[in-house]
Design an enzyme around this catalytic site. Structure first.
Site, short mmCIF file in Angstrom:
data_model
loop_
_atom_site.label_atom_id
_atom_site.label_comp_id
_atom_site.label_asym_id
_atom_site.label_seq_id
_atom_site.Cartn_x
_atom_site.Cartn_y
_atom_site.Cartn_z
N HIS A 1 0.85 -1.20 0.00
CA HIS A 1 0.00 0.00 0.00
C HIS A 1 0.88 1.25 0.00
CE1 HIS A 1 -3.46 2.51 1.65
NE2 HIS A 1 -2.40 3.25 1.94
N GLU A 2 1.84 1.30 0.93
CA GLU A 2 2.74 2.44 1.01
C GLU A 2 3.65 2.52 -0.21
OE1 GLU A 2 2.41 4.74 3.19
OE2 GLU A 2 0.87 3.64 4.32
N HIS B 1 1.92 4.43 -2.91
CA HIS B 1 2.06 5.88 -2.73
C HIS B 1 3.43 6.35 -3.22
CE1 HIS B 1 -1.66 6.24 -0.65
NE2 HIS B 1 -1.28 5.69 0.49
#
Length: 413
Positions: free
Chosen positions: A21-22, A25
């Protein structure tokens, strides 16, 4: 031992999922030219770290998630080096910020889709047309050998009140489709059950279809003590019984696909999960009393929310009992939930930042049409009370679910 291996494996899968998820980003931010200074897996004390270019990568001691630091996420960030001001995230167009903030959820959705497609070809997917209630079940029957005339679970012919099932004695067979009981036509198992209970004990005509041929069989219905169909804990009453159940082999519960047919099946299953996730989120407030009740000694309602702890325990049970499809289905559902939850328009989750970005864009557009000065950026400091409230409520809910999953977990077996 296998249980704890499963728990650890599921927890590791969640950690990898959150780390990706990170990563979503970070990759999109870097692609657009934003400056990313840190990417870490875990929280707390740093175990090790290293630099590649302008970004520090590392591992921290507490494996409960991860984070990446994008310079200047809000105009109020006060740790931006003057040389980095042009690369501050808030200065980029709203569509680029939306992609960056949405990339985390997109990663969860991508994980869920890939895992679903693999599951469709290997262990199969849940049949979305599988009946969930008696009203959806066909009147195709499975015949019991024995029925209890009193309301007890075990049944052996000749022991206690156990007698030979009337349907079995009459010659009915597994796979028969009942179309009429007495003078009452039936097409679902719910209608069949109600029609049998409405009869008086004794010989009753059953019209059935077997191998495409219709015939009538006389069944000597027995009187038995049963609770109401819609209330298993209700008062007992005398009703007629035949000793039949719905033939669950009539519709497969799991369907396997090939690589091509798995694609539309994955889409259908993904949409099913999305709809059910929104439904589950909407039911959260009304399930809180049941969660508290389970902590204070009551029975755990399987429809109550679970935490990462509960999901990991279910993953452990799945591997312990040799049902990897449950392990995978929980992992898929959890990724869909996390992806959707992170898009909710609430700070501090990603969806809150996206909502503010588009609010600013819409407000600037309106002011321009009104020939008024651009009101500028939203002051995040003014939103801090609401942000703290969301964090406080979310934290309390997390503590509640984790406590329930420790002291009174949902068990599959």
């Amino acid at each position: 031992m296998l249980y704890w291996v499963g728990v650890a494996a599921f927890a590791a899968c969640i950690l990898v999922s959150v780390s990706l998820h990170e990563l979503g980003h970070m990759i999109t931010a870097k692609r657009f030219g934003m400056k990313v200074t840190r990417y870490f897996v875990g929280f707390g004390p740093t175990i090790f770290s290293f630099h590649v270019g302008e970004t520090e990568y590392g591992l921290k001691a507490i494996p409960l998630g991860g984070f990446c630091k994008i310079v200047g996420m809000t105009p109020q960030d006060d740790d931006v080096d003057p040389a980095d001001e042009p690369r501050a995230m808030w200065r980029f167009p709203v569509w680029k910020r939306t992609i960056v903030m949405g990339a985390g959820s997109f990663t969860h959705f991508l994980l869920a889709i890939v895992a679903t497609w693999i599951a469709a070809m290997t262990i199969g997917l849940q049949n979305l047309d599988y009946p969930q209630t008696a009203a959806q079940e066909s009147a195709q029957i499975r015949v019991s050998d024995c029925v209890q005339l009193t309301n007890v679970p075990d049944c052996t012919v000749g022991q206690g009140s156990g007698v030979a099932a009337p349907a079995k004695a009459a010659g009915l067979q597994d796979g028969d489709v009942v179309t009429q009981v007495g003078t009452t036509p039936v097409s679902t198992f719910e209608q069949l059950t109600n029609a049998i209970r409405a009869q008086k004990p004794g010989l009753t005509d059953f019209t059935i279809t077997r191998n495409g041929v219709s015939q009538t069989v006389k069944v000597d219905l027995k009187s038995a003590q049963r609770p109401p169909i819609d209330n298993p804990n209700g008062a007992l009453s005398s009703v007629a019984v035949a000793g039949v159940a719905w033939d669950n082999t009539a519709v497969p519960a799991i369907i396997k696909y090939n690589a091509a047919s798995a694609i539309p099946a994955t889409g259908d299953y993904a949409w099913y999960l999305v709809k059910n996730t929104f439904s589950a989120i909407g039911r959260v407030p009304q399930r809180i009393p049941a969660l508290w009740h389970s902590i204070t000694g009551g029975e755990r309602d399987p429809d109550t929310p679970i935490s990462v702890v509960g999901a990991s325990r279910i993953g452990g049970e799945a591997l312990q009992h040799g049902v990897p499809e449950v392990f995978l289905s929980v992992f898929i559902a959890l990724n869909v939930f996390i992806g959707i939850f992170n898009l909710l328009p609430l700070l501090p989750v990603d969806g809150g930042h996206i909502a503010i970005a588009w609010y600013e864009r819409a407000r600037s557009w309106i002011y321009a049409r009104m020939r008024r000065p651009d009101p500028g950026r939203v002051d995040y400091y003014k939103l801090m009370p609401l942000t703290y409230a969301v964090i406080l409520i979310g934290g309390a809910f997390t503590v509640l679910t984790v406590t329930a999953d420790i002291v009174n977990p949902i068990k599959l077996f």
